[in-house]
Design an enzyme around this catalytic site. Structure first.
Site, PDB file in Angstrom:
ATOM      1  CG  ASP A 130      28.965  42.906  42.769  1.00 40.36           C
ATOM      2  OD1 ASP A 130      30.308  43.210  42.703  1.00 40.36           O
ATOM      3  OD2 ASP A 130      28.300  41.832  42.488  1.00 40.36           O
TER       4      ASP A 130
ATOM      5  CG  ASP B 217      30.269  40.834  36.838  1.00 44.42           C
ATOM      6  OD1 ASP B 217      30.126  41.872  35.820  1.00 44.42           O
ATOM      7  OD2 ASP B 217      31.689  40.423  36.963  1.00 44.42           O
TER       8      ASP B 217
ATOM      9  CG  ASN C 271      35.849  40.687  44.202  1.00 42.52           C
ATOM     10  OD1 ASN C 271      36.495  41.638  44.682  1.00 42.52           O
ATOM     11  ND2 ASN C 271      35.511  39.652  44.986  1.00 42.52           N
ATOM     12  CD  GLN C 272      35.052  42.442  37.039  1.00 39.40           C
ATOM     13  OE1 GLN C 272      35.391  41.803  35.799  1.00 39.40           O
ATOM     14  NE2 GLN C 272      34.082  42.516  37.302  1.00 39.40           N
TER      15      GLN C 272
ATOM     16  NE  ARG D  94      38.810  37.422  44.901  1.00 39.48           N
ATOM     17  CZ  ARG D  94      38.029  37.553  44.111  1.00 39.48           C
ATOM     18  NH1 ARG D  94      38.337  38.414  43.139  1.00 39.48           N
ATOM     19  NH2 ARG D  94      37.264  36.539  43.856  1.00 39.48           N
ATOM     20  CE  LYS D  95      32.958  42.991  45.316  1.00 40.01           C
ATOM     21  NZ  LYS D  95      31.692  43.108  44.745  1.00 40.01           N
TER      22      LYS D  95
ATOM     23  CG  ASP E  37      25.374  39.100  42.898  1.00 40.12           C
ATOM     24  OD1 ASP E  37      26.515  39.527  43.038  1.00 40.12           O
ATOM     25  OD2 ASP E  37      25.168  38.150  42.118  1.00 40.12           O
TER      26      ASP E  37
END
Length: 187
Positions: A7, A9, A51-52, A100-101, A126
């Site tokens: 991941d 962020d 994901n953004q 999307r997670k 995280d």
């Protein structure tokens, strides 16, 4: 082929509840860039699945996101590493797709494109979405305590705690994965 999925962020860079919207706001977590380079030098191909939703929320553009990815790639290259591919889900959470997670789409897409199974592949994240995306895809979820990781770890039920290794940060996770692959290779 040895590969790992990260991941972004909260794992590689500092996270923000307001989203990371530009290169100026993007700051690597201590040791994360070096950890990616060490994984590469140990023979792992490194991929990112992130994901953004800031794009779907119109907080930043695709170009801004690509500039952040380019900056990350340059930083990793300076340390002698490489990120082999980046998957991202730009949609708003209210309009989530399979990509999307916590949905497994990004991970399954990587596996399909590489022609490799996800069995035993570490997905280091995280958040609960990272854990569930890995489980939903058949990958091995791994948590770091940076970003939202400490809170995620605390919220895991006993069954998941037994299945999800947790490390202080990406550097510690990378050391464990490299050590595990060395033991496996020599067995």
């Amino acid at each position: 082929m040895k590969w790992v999925i990260l991941d972004r962020d909260g794992v590689i860079n500092h996270d923000s509840p307001n989203h990371i919207k530009s290169v100026a706001e993007w700051h690597a977590l201590p040791g994360s860039i070096e950890a990616i380079a060490r994984l590469c030098q140990a023979g792992f191909r490194v991929f990112i699945a992130t994901n953004q939703a800031g794009i779907g929320r119109s907080l930043f553009t695709h170009d801004a996101l690509l500039a952040m990815f380019d900056y990350l790639q340059r930083r990793v290259a300076e340390m002698g590493g490489r990120i082999d591919g980046i998957e991202f889900a730009p949609e708003h959470p209210d309009h989530a797709t399979e990509m999307r997670k916590p949905n497994p789409g990004m991970l399954k897409d990587l596996a399909r494109r590489l022609g490799q199974p996800l069995d035993g592949v570490w997905f280091i994240g995280d958040s609960p979405g990272d854990v569930h995306a890995a489980l939903n895809a058949g990958a091995q979820p791994v948590l770091v305590r940076t970003g939202n990781g400490a809170a995620t770890e605390a919220a895991l039920d006993d069954a998941l705690k037994a299945r999800v290794p947790c490390f202080d940060d990406l550097a510690a996770a990378a050391r464990a994965l490299i050590s595990r692959s060395t033991v496996t290779a020599s067995a």
